[in-house]
Structures are given as C-alpha cells and as structure tokens.
Design an enzyme around this catalytic site. Structure first.
Site, PDB file in Angstrom:
ATOM      1  N   THR A  82       0.876  -1.115   0.033  1.00 29.46           N
ATOM      2  CA  THR A  82       0.090   0.114   0.018  1.00 29.46           C
ATOM      3  C   THR A  82       0.934   1.240   0.017  1.00 29.46           C
ATOM      4  OG1 THR A  82      -0.208  -0.203   2.346  1.00 29.46           O
ATOM      5  CG2 THR A  82      -2.162  -1.076   1.023  1.00 29.46           C
ATOM      6  N   THR A  92       0.759  -8.056  12.673  1.00 28.76           N
ATOM      7  CA  THR A  92       1.084  -7.038  12.142  1.00 28.76           C
ATOM      8  C   THR A  92       0.061  -6.567  10.937  1.00 28.76           C
ATOM      9  OG1 THR A  92       2.574  -5.947  10.530  1.00 28.76           O
ATOM     10  CG2 THR A  92       2.587  -8.206  10.622  1.00 28.76           C
ATOM     11  N   ASN A 115      -0.336  10.347   5.729  1.00 28.52           N
ATOM     12  CA  ASN A 115      -1.718  10.209   6.492  1.00 28.52           C
ATOM     13  C   ASN A 115      -2.889  11.023   6.374  1.00 28.52           C
ATOM     14  OD1 ASN A 115      -1.520   7.449   7.245  1.00 28.52           O
ATOM     15  ND2 ASN A 115       0.504   8.268   8.082  1.00 28.52           N
TER      16      ASN A 115
END
Lengths: 383, 383
Positions: B144, B177, B378
């Site tokens: 990603t 994770t 983000n």
C-alpha cells in the site's frame, strides 16, 4: 476580567533559557493574606523538583505566593534541583516578608538542565516591586510554545474565580495538565477546595489530549484568599467552569493544531468504557492526521474504537460527524456523500459523536488534529 | 532467494481501488498439495471480513491458496463484505480446482467501501494462469504505502522458510502486524506450527510500533507444504529469524520514517515491565519528533519511561544513546556534550539503551521517528 480580592501579579525577564532571551519568563502571584491551597500534580514517576516541593506544600494546605518560570523545567536535576528551587523560594520569601515554605514553585521548559539560579535570584526584587493587578502578566511569563496567554474568570455572586494556564503540547489525560493556577476569594475549607478541584479536573483537564505525552512538571494549584462568603455550590460551579474554559483554551492552542475536535462516546457499558473509547479516538495518529487533511476516512475512527480495549458490537455503532450521519450499524451510512463529509472536516471545529450501544456510559474528550507544524515545533533543537 | 517447495505465486492488476490504478493489486499463492495452516489475527474488535473468514479457516488448519488484495480492506462492510470475500474465494477455488474453504482471503486498504467484486473476479483466471516461481510479484501486489516489497528467506538444512509482508503504517504492538505470509516446506504439525508462530511474533511483530494504531485487517498466515523432513528446532529458529527480519523491514519502511530506532529496557522487575517502558518510549510523539529533528532532548525519553505505568526509581536510571552515556542516575551524565549527541542522532540507525534498576526484566522494541512525511502520507484524501 474579575480578579479575586487579595491577589497581585507580576513578571520579569530573568533570561532563564539564556541571557539573550528577552521575554518575561519568571512570574509571581502574591496573596496578601495566608491563602488556602490545594494542588493536583503529574502522576509521572519522574517528577520535577517543583512538583516534589509543591506536593509537600499542598499537603499542608497554606500558601502566600506562587513563583513560576518558563524555559527550564528543573526536572531530572536531582538533589541540586531541589536545592535550587528552595534557594529561589527563600529569596522570594525574604523579599515578600513571608515564610519560605509558603512560596509554591512552578517550572516548565527543557528537562535536565540546572536552573540559572543566580540570574533568577537577582531579578526577584524587581519581580516583587512589580506586583500589580493584571493577571495576564503572569500568564505571559509561563508561556512556552503557547501562541496566546490563557486567563479566564467568572463572577459568582460577590466572589470571583480566576484561572491561568499554559499549554500547549505534552498534554495528556490522567493528570492535571501542564501548569495552571485557579484563584478565588470565596471562603472555603482546604477539604472542600481539594474535593472541588479533584472533581472538576475529571471532565476537563483529564479529558483533553494533544499528543498523549505526560509531563514531569504538570501541576494545578488552587488558592483562596477567603475574603468573601459565597455559596459553596455556586463556587464549585464557577471553579468547574473556569477549569473547563482553560482546558478548551489549551486544546485550541495545541501545538500546530488547526482544529478543535470534540469526541463524545455514548451508549457504553459505563463511563470508564466511554472514556477509554473516546480517548482511543482522540489519541489516534491516523484519526488526527485524517482530520488535519479533512480526509473523509471514517473507518479510522471506528478502528480506534475497536482497539480501545472495551467490549462492544461493531454492528451497533453509529457515528455522526458535525451532525452528519456517517456510520450506521458499523457500516457507511445509506447515501453517504464523501464530498459532504470532506467539506465538514474543513471547518475549524469538529464534533464527533459515537454511539456504541445501549448502555448508560458517556464521556466527552477534546483533542486537536496533527499537523506538519506539530512535527516542526517538536523536532527543533532542544525545544 | 530460497523458495520452499510446493508453492507458486502470481499477481495481476484488478483495479481494486479504481479502474484507473494500473499497478498489480491482487495476488495469489497456490500450494500444490494441501498445506498445514496457522494464523494470528488482529485483536481489534472491529474485524474486516477476511479476518473473520481467515480465523475460521486457520482454526481448521488446512489451506490450498492465499488470495490477497491491496487498495480495499473489506472492513466495516457487514454481511455484504463476508459475501463478497466468499464469492472471490469460490471463483478462485473453481479456477484452481480446489475447495472454496481452502482459499484464505487477505485484504488491505481503505476501510468501509465494498470490494469491486465483479472487476476482481474477472481477473482471477489471469491470476491463476500467471502462477510462477517468483514470490516478489505477490509481495508487490499487497503493497500500500510501502516503498519496497518485503520478502526474506532462510535455508534450514534441506528445507526453506520464506516470509512476505506489507507495512508500513498503522503498525502497533499486541497483535500480528498488517499482512504477512510465512511459507515453509518442512514437515510440521498444525500444533507445532501454531506454537512456533505465537512464540516468534512475541519478540518481533509484537515488539514493533510505528504509530500505535491497530488495524482491522492484520493477519499473519503460516503455511507448510510438508515436503522435507527437518529438525523442528532448526525450523523454529528459521521461522523466528524470518519473522524478525520482516519486522525490521516493516520498521525501516515505516511511513515517512527517516530512522530505525531500537529501544532496549533492562533491569526491570520483569519482562512485562520492560516491555511497557520500551513501548512507552517507542510510542512517544515527543521522543519520535525529537529523533526526527536529531534534537538531543534526552529528558523526553526519561519522561516517557516515567509515565509508562511501571514502578522504578528515577535516580537509578542510566541511558545510553548509540553507545554514548547520556543519563547517569536520572540526571545528565558528567561531561555530557550536546553536540556529540546531536551528531549521533543524525545517523539513520539509533540504539537507545535504558537501564532502570537491578531487576532481571529486559525487552527490545523497534520504532521509527515521526516526520513531516508521516503527516503528509496520512492526511491525504482517502489514503
């Protein structure tokens, strides 16, 4: 600004950080009569010297003065730090004609460096001479990365309540906050003052978070000059309101913050669960960066509730953002419009309401977004 | 790269996020024989559809294939999400000639949006035709915000262990994770594989943190084709090493990270206390931003140990940073040189060693700094 009777304020430049820094960085509050004192302090195991001393004095419950500085926290300075704080208390006490153990020290700033006590002591006579009626001079002297001084007040019948605080980073729940002083002139016992302060911070200073870090120096002091008789219920209300207003000012001035974010969780099993969920969302870096970018990424909010450690059914969750229904039964709401949410998230104030079930527990937390400026402010050399 | 016998890999572009995105975003691992399967999944209460299904299949302990996609997490999608995942499993199973409940789904990406199942299903025949020997194609398909694919391997006698994972944000302790697959060809029972995986993640995936956020989709799958007989002790060592190497690759590729930071706490009462202290430092925004700026502000490290919730005496604390003694008995070390520490903090790898007492407890955590790029990555629209 309604200032409680019996208190005076002053500030001077003492070059605490370095002789080159010219702003006021040492402040004094003087009580004309012996005041009732209450205090709440950081729960960090690493406590700065002024916290250790402040806890002692608050235990006795009486004070004549508050001596504060910005620029140096006097933390991780060992016995030397305690001696340095006591030396300054003694110097101030002599100038003020009071007892040394009635001067409460407060420090904020960089950790691990000794206070420049000689430079500071030499400025104490000027600090005492400057005493006057304006609380804002004290508020300015305790500022670190704050962009504005924080002073609020309330009139309660014939009495007054005044609050002064500094922000603006390293603000975490489960303790008082950075530095705050609440003053009143209402007649009150030590025990009542202790109770009111403890209760008031639970939904105010203990409900805000900027970066989740807990300081070594946090202290909230409350002093009363006991000059006016007022209803204790009304005084309690006034103090709670002043502390809540200070808490919101701290969040508004959070380091690098561009948004004030109110997060309410309802329908939890109890208040403790609601608080856990609200704080989990308030501390999530992914939520905070999404809010900074006005990214309509509501899944991050639900994920943060999910890892908060409380039990709930995701398919019972509803989320409203600034009045707009975003999540229904754990999924994107019918007819959800990403552009509409994006527009709401561009506002400076954002209200997130999360209903997680049918329980009676509710809690409201306050936080900020996380911006480039947060990183900038906190990555600079020896901030 | 030593690939375990019996596994083949492929990837295609399925336009998962949108038809315009042209990179490979759907990957397949095929086991020529029925493989032994183990899995560890997120502890987030909000679990994506593939996690719910993966837990079921891992409980049965057998699989023939892993079908993964990036770009969409299939999380917070309710019953529809479960149906969508099962539809894709069925489509893949038919093409592969295996049973539908032997295809383990894995998804990562944006939360709350339905998978484009028709587009994805139409690409499954091509995905099956493309099966070959290169595991990196699968590693690329699950990326990603990763900047590089993550594949590591170990040779263990005649057997091999291979690990594939994706990072690079939303990585928190106390769970597996994000997505990881560990493959081996060593003969092993379901129970041994379960035990080895659980033990291995404790000091690897459960010891890393980038932003403290816990995902809705985290899953670690381990599959063995059971084609080679090898010492179980050696295989355990090989798997543990592969998982540790993956964990360090995840940290190295943490979102916006410029530094790999190893934090060891020693002398705690027990390992649990040491882990709490190490994780408190690893998650502190003030520590992470100081590391980004190479700010020699060691007080933030000590403060983060202080609020970790464990009992210790600050005056017993010693801190070394990259071999340089910075804190002695809770205070700045004798002859501390700020410029020397500043220079050490400019390095890409930083080792922080904290001794907090004389107890036997020790733990090592791995983290990154917090940079402008973390905020950038983000805060972007629907990342």
């Amino acid at each position: 600004m309604n200032t409680p009777k019996g208190f005076r304020f002053s500030a001077v430049n003492a070059g605490v950080k370095s002789p080159e820094v010219r702003r006021d960085d040492m402040g004094l509050i003087f009580c004309e009569e012996l005041a009732v004192l209450s205090g709440v302090f950081t729960r960090n195991r690493v406590k700065a010297a002024p916290v250790v001393i402040g806890q002692e004095i608050a235990g006795r419950g009486k004070a004549r003065a508050v001596l504060a500085n910005a620029g140096n926290a006097n933390a991780c300075t060992g016995d030397q730090g305690i001696h340095d704080a006591r030396f300054l208390m003694k110097t101030a006490a002599r100038e003020l004609g009071v007892s040394s153990d009635e001067v409460v020290p407060l420090s904020t700033g960089v950790i691990g460096i000794r206070l420049p006590v000689d430079r500071m002591a030499s400025r104490i006579p000027a600090l005492v001479s400057a005493l006057g009626d304006d609380p804002e001079v004290f508020a300015r002297a305790i500022m670190t990365t704050d962009t504005f001084p924080k002073v609020v007040s309330r009139t309660v019948g014939n009495a007054a309540v005044l609050g002064i605080a500094k922000g603006a980073g390293m603000i975490a729940p489960d303790m008082a906050t950075t530095l705050a002083v609440v003053l009143t002139d209402a007649v009150i016992s030590k025990q009542d003052l202790d109770n009111i302060i403890r209760k008031s911070i639970e939904y105010t200073f203990n409900a805000i978070t900027i970066d989740g870090d807990m300081s070594t120096n946090d202290a909230l002091l409350a002093l009363s000059s006991c000059q006016v008789t007022e209803s204790i219920v009304e005084i309690e209300k006034g103090i709670a309101e002043v502390i809540r207003d200070l808490a919101l000012l701290l969040v508004r001035d959070g380091e690098g913050a561009t948004k004030l974010v109110t997060i309410t969780v309802k329908g939890a099993a109890d208040e403790q669960d609601a608080k856990k969920a609200a704080m989990s969302v308030a501390n999530s870096l992914l939520v905070k960066t999404a809010l900074f970018g006005a990214d309509p990424n509501w899944g991050r909010i639900l994920a943060a509730v999910g890892y908060s450690g409380i039990a709930f059914m995701p398919e019972q969750v509803f989320i409203d953002i600034s009045g707009y229904r975003v999540v229904e039964r754990g999924m994107e709401s019918d007819g959800f419009n990403e552009n509409k949410l994006h527009a709401l998230l561009k506002e400076r104030e954002i209200v997130i309401e999360i209903r997680i079930g049918d329980g009676p527990g509710a809690f409201t937390a306050y936080t900020t977004d996380l911006s480039y400026d947060y990183v900038k402010i906190n990555s600079e050399y020896r901030t």
